[in-house]
Design an enzyme around this catalytic site. Structure first.
Site, PDB file in Angstrom:
ATOM      1  N   TYR A 123       0.904  -1.109  -0.064  1.00  0.00           N
ATOM      2  CA  TYR A 123      -0.024  -0.091  -0.097  1.00  0.00           C
ATOM      3  C   TYR A 123       0.828   1.297   0.034  1.00  0.00           C
ATOM      4  O   TYR A 123       1.622   1.496   0.869  1.00  0.00           O
ATOM      5  CB  TYR A 123      -0.812   0.130   1.168  1.00  0.00           C
ATOM      6  CG  TYR A 123      -1.977  -1.118   1.262  1.00  0.00           C
ATOM      7  CD1 TYR A 123      -2.188  -1.931  -0.048  1.00  0.00           C
ATOM      8  CD2 TYR A 123      -2.750  -1.210   2.053  1.00  0.00           C
ATOM      9  CE1 TYR A 123      -3.279  -2.799   0.153  1.00  0.00           C
ATOM     10  CE2 TYR A 123      -3.770  -2.469   2.595  1.00  0.00           C
ATOM     11  CZ  TYR A 123      -3.759  -2.918   1.461  1.00  0.00           C
ATOM     12  OH  TYR A 123      -4.951  -4.074   1.246  1.00  0.00           O
ATOM     13  N   LEU A 138     -18.429  -2.015  -0.184  1.00  0.00           N
ATOM     14  CA  LEU A 138     -19.165  -1.125  -1.066  1.00  0.00           C
ATOM     15  C   LEU A 138     -19.134  -1.160  -2.268  1.00  0.00           C
ATOM     16  O   LEU A 138     -19.324  -0.490  -3.112  1.00  0.00           O
ATOM     17  CB  LEU A 138     -18.742   0.337  -0.376  1.00  0.00           C
ATOM     18  CG  LEU A 138     -19.243   0.582   0.870  1.00  0.00           C
ATOM     19  CD1 LEU A 138     -19.060   2.030   1.341  1.00  0.00           C
ATOM     20  CD2 LEU A 138     -20.602   0.269   1.461  1.00  0.00           C
ATOM     21  N   LEU A 166     -22.336   0.720  -4.031  1.00  0.00           N
ATOM     22  CA  LEU A 166     -23.155   0.572  -3.124  1.00  0.00           C
ATOM     23  C   LEU A 166     -23.351   1.759  -2.139  1.00  0.00           C
ATOM     24  O   LEU A 166     -24.191   1.346  -1.169  1.00  0.00           O
ATOM     25  CB  LEU A 166     -22.919  -0.847  -2.264  1.00  0.00           C
ATOM     26  CG  LEU A 166     -22.821  -2.106  -3.196  1.00  0.00           C
ATOM     27  CD1 LEU A 166     -22.302  -3.334  -2.348  1.00  0.00           C
ATOM     28  CD2 LEU A 166     -24.348  -2.422  -3.757  1.00  0.00           C
ATOM     29  N   GLY A 226     -24.297   4.465  -3.656  1.00  0.00           N
ATOM     30  CA  GLY A 226     -25.174   5.514  -4.137  1.00  0.00           C
ATOM     31  C   GLY A 226     -24.466   6.359  -5.035  1.00  0.00           C
ATOM     32  O   GLY A 226     -25.084   7.318  -5.607  1.00  0.00           O
ATOM     33  N   LYS A 227     -23.227   6.475  -5.396  1.00  0.00           N
ATOM     34  CA  LYS A 227     -22.256   7.497  -6.039  1.00  0.00           C
ATOM     35  C   LYS A 227     -22.675   7.419  -7.662  1.00  0.00           C
ATOM     36  O   LYS A 227     -22.585   8.382  -8.168  1.00  0.00           O
ATOM     37  CB  LYS A 227     -20.894   7.127  -5.771  1.00  0.00           C
ATOM     38  CG  LYS A 227     -20.416   7.678  -4.309  1.00  0.00           C
ATOM     39  CD  LYS A 227     -18.986   7.349  -4.199  1.00  0.00           C
ATOM     40  CE  LYS A 227     -18.458   7.856  -3.014  1.00  0.00           C
ATOM     41  NZ  LYS A 227     -16.748   7.832  -2.723  1.00  0.00           N
TER      42      LYS A 227
END
Length: 341
Positions: free
Chosen positions: A53, A207, A212, A214-215
């Site tokens: 990362y 998400l 998930l 809602g974007k």
């Protein structure tokens, strides 16, 4: 926040884990510090990172944040496997690479022991016995407390579990797979393999990459503060496929109905669904901003009722071919037999 056992170990973690993949890239150090403070203040005790990362920067940020803090209940997880250099031994699950990778993660995090060390993906070139022996040695030497896997298939998990038993090695305790309302195929074999061994799931991308929350809107290219909106070339093929899939919009519609009825965000509903699924130990939150994290943490106090869970389960049911999981297949017959017990 609810506490749960870390898989089949005796360690205790919260039902929501703070993922740190954004640290050092999409979230600067000050934002990352604030997110960790916010998460701990909300009762969370589980951080997940990986050496790859931001090329180790995520681990370094966590290490600097940890200095001077006395958080005895904090559980820190990291991963090794992917390239951390250009050489042939700078990747994989060999003893050679993992020895270097683990020591480097310990240095970056500034700790003497990593609580959960995870193999980031399967390595077809390295004998699994070599990897498991390394992990057992690392536990005996006090460098790690427990180990787990990420992105392993069902047969990978089962083979590892039984090799560990055969050789009297410490067993794996967790698996970190992608799992959400749009990605449920691990329910066919991966989850049963984990349940059989008492292994806990640590779902990533709960998400669905933002879908998930809602974007995204049907047939509208995302813009603004979304990963795809900021970099349209990233994941365009996957976006087009998901946008064209009617199941995607059925799931989003069901989420929206439940969220509006409760007066909460769609993200909170999606996260709660994942947290309530069998075998799940802790759901990994992958926020980029403090505001996103605060909204996600609202799921910690949310319990969906049976009707809401059934509604979401139904619209998100994964498609299956005739055999072996579909109509008349082995999977369907097994489910009917289990339901009739």
């Amino acid at each position: 926040m609810e506490y749960r056992k870390l898989g089949n170990s005796g360690a205790i973690v919260t039902a929501y884990c703070l993922g740190t993949m954004t640290f050092g890239k999409e979230s600067d150090e000050a934002t990352s510090f604030e997110m960790m403070d916010t998460y701990v203040e909300a009762g969370g005790n589980f951080l997940d990172t990986a050496d790859v990362y931001s090329d180790g920067t995520s681990e370094e940020i966590i290490g600097r944040w940890l200095k001077g803090k006395k958080l005895r209940d904090l559980v820190i997880a990291t991963k090794g496997r992917f390239p951390m250099g250009n050489g042939p031994n700078h990747l994989g699950l060999s003893r050679k690479h993992l020895t270097d990778a683990l020591d480097a993660s310990l240095r970056r995090l500034g700790v003497e022991q990593i609580d959960l060390y995870q193999m980031h993906a399967w390595d077809a070139l390295t004998p699994l016995e070599e990897t498991l022996r390394f992990l057992d040695d690392a536990i005996r030497n006090g460098k790690i407390a427990y180990y787990g896997f990420s992105n392993f298939l069902g047969w990978h998990v089962t083979k590892a579990v039984w090799l560990a038993k055969l050789n009297h090695y410490q067993p794996p305790v967790t698996l970190q797979p992608q799992y959400n309302l749009l990605v449920r195929d691990i329910e066919h074999e991966v989850i049963p393999a984990c349940q059989d061994a008492g292994i806990g799931l640590l779902p990533w991308s709960p998400l669905g990459g933002g879908w998930l929350s809602g974007k995204y809107k049907r047939d509208q290219m995302p813009t603004g503060a979304t990963r795809l909106g900021e970099n349209p070339k990233r994941g365009m093929e996957a976006y087009e496929g998901r946008n064209a899939d009617e199941r995607t919009w059925q799931v989003i519609s069901a989420l929206q109905d439940i969220a509006e009825a409760r007066g909460i965000s769609m993200a909170q509903v999606a996260l709660a669904w994942t947290a309530q699924k069998p075998a799940v130990t802790s759901v990994i939150l992958g926020a980029r901003t403090v505001e996103q994290l605060r909204d996600n943490l609202g799921a910690a106090s949310l319990t969906l009722d049976a009707a809401e869970m059934e509604k979401l389960d139904t619209v998100s049911t994964p498609r299956m071919s005739d055999y072996p999981y579909g109509v008349g297949g082995v999977g369907q017959r097994n489910r009917k037999m289990e339901g009739g017990r």
